[in-house]
Each structure stands twice: as C-alpha cells, then as structure tokens.
Design a protein around this motif. Sequence first.
Motif, mmCIF file in Angstrom:
data_model
loop_
_atom_site.group_PDB
_atom_site.id
_atom_site.type_symbol
_atom_site.label_atom_id
_atom_site.label_comp_id
_atom_site.label_asym_id
_atom_site.label_seq_id
_atom_site.Cartn_x
_atom_site.Cartn_y
_atom_site.Cartn_z
ATOM 1 N N GLN A 205 1.218 -1.009 0.136
ATOM 2 C CA GLN A 205 -0.233 0.018 -0.121
ATOM 3 C C GLN A 205 1.220 0.930 0.195
ATOM 4 N N ASP A 207 2.407 4.820 -1.405
ATOM 5 C CA ASP A 207 1.982 5.214 -2.326
ATOM 6 C C ASP A 207 3.049 6.142 -3.303
ATOM 7 N N HIS A 209 4.427 5.598 -7.577
ATOM 8 C CA HIS A 209 3.979 5.538 -8.842
ATOM 9 C C HIS A 209 5.149 3.214 -8.732
ATOM 10 N N THR A 215 0.517 0.288 -13.667
ATOM 11 C CA THR A 215 -0.325 1.058 -12.105
ATOM 12 C C THR A 215 -0.471 -0.597 -11.071
ATOM 13 N N ASP A 216 -0.644 0.188 -9.886
ATOM 14 C CA ASP A 216 -0.120 -1.738 -9.528
ATOM 15 C C ASP A 216 -1.173 -2.845 -9.912
ATOM 16 N N HIS A 249 -3.333 -3.232 -4.286
ATOM 17 C CA HIS A 249 -2.987 -2.769 -3.686
ATOM 18 C C HIS A 249 -4.627 -2.930 -2.404
ATOM 19 N N GLU A 250 -5.476 -3.865 -3.330
ATOM 20 C CA GLU A 250 -6.770 -3.520 -2.578
ATOM 21 C C GLU A 250 -7.098 -4.728 -1.488
ATOM 22 N N GLN A 262 3.946 -3.651 5.322
ATOM 23 C CA GLN A 262 3.780 -3.504 3.814
ATOM 24 C C GLN A 262 4.472 -4.495 3.018
#
Length: 298
Positions: A205, A207, A209, A215-216, A249-250, A262
């Motif tokens: 998670q 933040d 890029h 994207t993630d 990262h959801e 993390q």
Amino acid sequence: MASRRRRRGHEEEHENHERWLVTYADMLTLLMVLFIVMFAMSSVDEKKYNALRSGLADGFGQQSSFMKGSDALLDGEGETVAEELVSDKSFQGLPADQKAQVVAAVQGQERVLQRAKYTEAETEVKRLEKIRARLESALAKHGLQDDVRTTIDDRGLVVSLVSKHVVFRADVAVLSPRGQLVVDTLAPVLRDVPDPLRIDGHTNQVDVHPKYYATDWDLSAARAVTVLRRMNEVGHIPQDRLSMSAFGHERPLEDPSRPGSQQVNKRVDIVVLSGIPSESRDLLDDVARSRSGTEGES
C-alpha cells in the motif's frame, strides 16, 4: 346346537362396529391437508407456497409425497422461511395448531439443511488441512516453512508467499531464486490435488507509482503471471487448472498501518479453490477457526 352357539359367539367376538372411524379419520386428515394447500396456493408468493407444502409434507410424514418442496426455498437471503411464513397475511388465516405444526416442520427442515451444510464444510476443511500439512512438510524439508503463510477461508486453502526473500524486489515481477525454490517445492503437492488453482497478485500500500508498470494492477498481474508460468512450465501443473487474478493494493493481508505489514502485503497467493457449493463454502472460515481453537485447547 351347542356347537352352533359357540361358533356364532366366536364370530361375534371378532366383529368391530367402529372400523368406519379409521377410514373417516383418514379422510378428514386428507381433506385438511388438501384445504390447507389450496389456501396456500392463493398466495402469489411461490417461495412461501413451496415452504408451506414442504413443511406440511414433513409434518404429516409424507416423505415421498407430491407435496414435497424444493430445497431452493432456503436459498434466499434475509428472513428465514419460517419467519416469512409467520409474517405472511395468508398464513395468518390458518388455525393456531396448524400454523404451529407447519412452522415447526419448516424450522426443522432449515436446521437439518444448515447442519448438512456445516457437515459438508467441516469435511472440506479436514481435506484442505491434509493438503496444507503436505505442503508444510515439503517446505520444512528445505527449510522454507517460514516463507509461506497458509489460511483457509471461503475460497479454499490460501497459500501466501509473503517472505521478503521469496517474492519480488520493488517494482519488478521477477521471482528471487529462493522464491523459485518455494514455488518448485509447492508444485508437486499441488499437482497431485484435483482442485483448480488461482494465482492472486498483490502489491503493498505504499503510495508510490510503479517504476516499470502503469499501475499497481499491472504490477500485481505481472507477478501473478510469473508464478503461474513457473507452476505450469517448471512444476508441470496443467494449464487448464490454472487461472490468475490481480488485486493491486486493494486486499492487504495485514493492516497497512502496522510496522512491517507492507512487506507481507506485497505477495502472491496460490489459492486451492474449493469445489463445494457456495452455501457450504461460506462456512469454511468459521469451521477452520473453530477447529483451530479446539486443537489449541487439546
């Protein structure tokens, strides 16, 4: 003459003048059932009618009767069938004793079906635990047991590659040599089980890029594909048993605010997908926790 009297007296002892009561009582019972079913058919709610006829069938012992309802009546969400029956206006017109009998029958059926679902989930958890034990034993032989975390939830058996030595360096989707060894150790065991396998990719998670991906989502998908291909090309697990998902990262495994989380949340999950019906599969998590607590007490 005496012989005739004895014979006539003997015959009179077997004569029963109240036999008609048995037939009459049977007729009344059948008529009562008929009128109750006809009354229930006046309701436009088919689900409640099915519940009523099923309850009547059980209540009157008609195990193979045409009145037997469908199991689908218990598939809905929200109120139980018994609760819906009690609140239904058409049901309120039944005499109190008949309402009590029908509700008791429906509630009994609900309990039986719920118990059957729990038993099915319990059997599945035991099977998944055996697979987990085999995986942990294989990893322990190579000293890799601390690189993997296993859980059982409503998907099935989840094998999470969580060690920083195993998964991926920042921004890349290339397994480390140790990660390759872990996947190659898991593959022979997973190849022997019949269940489909889904590979879920996750990022942490933070933040930031991704450096090499848009994207993630792209990064987590690339990591899942890396593990999937390793299991297929090196582990020889048939490709028709493999699928993949990407969650970015959801779906963190641990609270992102916790120190060190993390590193764990950046992972790949290998999910042994359970094939039991969804109603029973939803109970897997509860059954697994219950069994874990019981084993901890013993």
